[in-house]
Design a protein around this motif. Structure first.
Motif, PDB file in Angstrom:
ATOM      1  N   UNK A   1       0.842  -1.202   0.000  1.00 16.56           N
ATOM      2  CA  UNK A   1       0.000   0.000   0.000  1.00 16.56           C
ATOM      3  C   UNK A   1       0.880   1.256   0.000  1.00 16.56           C
ATOM      4  N   UNK A   2       1.981   1.222   0.769  1.00 14.51           N
ATOM      5  CA  UNK A   2       2.902   2.371   0.804  1.00 14.51           C
ATOM      6  C   UNK A   2       3.580   2.584  -0.550  1.00 14.51           C
ATOM      7  N   UNK A   3       3.943   1.486  -1.227  1.00 14.44           N
ATOM      8  CA  UNK A   3       4.576   1.607  -2.542  1.00 14.44           C
ATOM      9  C   UNK A   3       3.595   2.208  -3.547  1.00 14.44           C
ATOM     10  N   UNK A   4       2.357   1.735  -3.518  1.00 16.48           N
ATOM     11  CA  UNK A   4       1.333   2.261  -4.437  1.00 16.48           C
ATOM     12  C   UNK A   4       1.059   3.729  -4.138  1.00 16.48           C
ATOM     13  N   UNK A   5       0.958   4.071  -2.858  1.00 24.86           N
ATOM     14  CA  UNK A   5       0.730   5.469  -2.477  1.00 24.86           C
ATOM     15  C   UNK A   5       1.882   6.357  -2.941  1.00 24.86           C
ATOM     16  N   UNK A   6       3.097   5.843  -2.877  1.00 19.69           N
ATOM     17  CA  UNK A   6       4.255   6.586  -3.361  1.00 19.69           C
ATOM     18  C   UNK A   6       4.161   6.821  -4.867  1.00 19.69           C
ATOM     19  N   UNK A   7       3.709   5.799  -5.596  1.00 23.37           N
ATOM     20  CA  UNK A   7       3.522   5.965  -7.040  1.00 23.37           C
ATOM     21  C   UNK A   7       2.510   7.064  -7.336  1.00 23.37           C
ATOM     22  N   UNK A   8       1.393   7.040  -6.613  1.00 22.49           N
ATOM     23  CA  UNK A   8       0.339   8.045  -6.834  1.00 22.49           C
ATOM     24  C   UNK A   8       0.849   9.436  -6.476  1.00 22.49           C
ATOM     25  N   UNK A   9       1.592   9.545  -5.387  1.00 27.66           N
ATOM     26  CA  UNK A   9       2.117  10.847  -4.964  1.00 27.66           C
ATOM     27  C   UNK A   9       3.115  11.415  -5.969  1.00 27.66           C
ATOM     28  N   UNK A  10       3.786  10.542  -6.708  1.00 28.88           N
ATOM     29  CA  UNK A  10       4.791  10.986  -7.675  1.00 28.88           C
ATOM     30  C   UNK A  10       4.287  10.989  -9.108  1.00 28.88           C
ATOM     31  N   UNK A  11       2.985  11.014  -9.278  1.00 31.88           N
ATOM     32  CA  UNK A  11       2.410  10.980 -10.621  1.00 31.88           C
ATOM     33  C   UNK A  11       2.867  12.157 -11.485  1.00 31.88           C
ATOM     34  N   UNK A  12       3.119  13.278 -10.888  1.00 31.87           N
ATOM     35  CA  UNK A  12       3.518  14.479 -11.620  1.00 31.87           C
ATOM     36  C   UNK A  12       5.036  14.704 -11.607  1.00 31.87           C
ATOM     37  N   UNK A  13       5.788  13.813 -10.986  1.00 32.56           N
ATOM     38  CA  UNK A  13       7.236  13.984 -10.867  1.00 32.56           C
ATOM     39  C   UNK A  13       7.928  13.554 -12.157  1.00 32.56           C
ATOM     40  N   UNK A  14       8.606  14.466 -12.815  1.00 26.08           N
ATOM     41  CA  UNK A  14       9.300  14.103 -14.057  1.00 26.08           C
ATOM     42  C   UNK A  14      10.364  13.029 -13.815  1.00 26.08           C
ATOM     43  N   UNK A  15      10.402  12.031 -14.675  1.00 26.97           N
ATOM     44  CA  UNK A  15      11.405  10.984 -14.595  1.00 26.97           C
ATOM     45  C   UNK A  15      11.112   9.885 -13.591  1.00 26.97           C
ATOM     46  N   UNK A  16      10.023  10.005 -12.831  1.00 29.55           N
ATOM     47  CA  UNK A  16       9.716   8.984 -11.828  1.00 29.55           C
ATOM     48  C   UNK A  16       9.233   7.708 -12.514  1.00 29.55           C
ATOM     49  N   UNK A  17       9.721   6.574 -12.048  1.00 33.50           N
ATOM     50  CA  UNK A  17       9.313   5.265 -12.562  1.00 33.50           C
ATOM     51  C   UNK A  17       8.434   4.580 -11.521  1.00 33.50           C
ATOM     52  N   UNK A  18       7.284   4.117 -11.940  1.00 31.81           N
ATOM     53  CA  UNK A  18       6.366   3.423 -11.040  1.00 31.81           C
ATOM     54  C   UNK A  18       7.008   2.148 -10.523  1.00 31.81           C
ATOM     55  N   UNK A  19       6.740   1.837  -9.258  1.00 31.51           N
ATOM     56  CA  UNK A  19       7.316   0.652  -8.623  1.00 31.51           C
ATOM     57  C   UNK A  19       6.195  -0.294  -8.181  1.00 31.51           C
ATOM     58  N   UNK A  20       6.584  -1.533  -7.924  1.00 31.43           N
ATOM     59  CA  UNK A  20       5.647  -2.549  -7.450  1.00 31.43           C
ATOM     60  C   UNK A  20       6.374  -3.403  -6.430  1.00 31.43           C
TER      61      UNK A  20
END
Length: 135
Positions: free
Chosen positions: A22-41
């Motif tokens: 849940x924390x990893x998914x929340x981090x992905x959502x929080x970084x949706x607008x961050x340039x260069x961010x890669x989604x994690x699982x």
């Protein structure tokens, strides 16, 4: 004899890993607008299933015939692995977060967590009933 059996330890680890996911998914959502961010699982289901089936999540090499094998539950050793999600075509900002996919994963993870929590609560109620009846 132990009060908390293999099923309880498996559910406990499932809850711990579900919270971490849940924390990893929340981090992905929080970084949706961050340039260069890669989604994690966080991957853990296969390792947890293997450990529940009696195969430890780590391989031990016995170099002597009298060595003692893994003691205790292999389930408690499952940690999960955080990895970047494979990305196809990336937008100009090179961010691989798909908000719709992350929200679906968030919902699915919450349902799985809730189910495990309900099962754990039922097991505790069974224990409480056994204690009350023993009086």
């Amino acid at each position: 004899m132990t009060i908390f059996d293999k099923t309880m330890r498996l559910i406990e680890r499932t809850l711990d890993l579900g919270a971490a996911r849940q924390r990893v998914i929340a981090s992905n959502i929080a970084n949706e607008e961050t340039p260069g961010y890669r989604a994690k699982e966080l991957y853990f289901r296969d390792a947890l299933a293997a450990a529940a089936g009696g195969r430890p999540p780590i391989a031990l090499a016995a170099t002597h015939g009298r060595h003692i094998g893994l003691r205790g539950e292999g389930v408690s050793l499952v940690m999960g692995k955080v990895a970047e999600m494979p990305a196809g075509d990336l937008p100009l900002d090179a961010n691989s977060v798909n908000l719709d996919l992350e929200m679906a994963k968030l919902s699915d993870n919450a349902m799985r967590y809730h189910t495990a929590a309900v099962i754990m609560a039922q097991r505790f109620r069974q224990l409480m009933n056994a204690i009350r009846e023993a009086k």
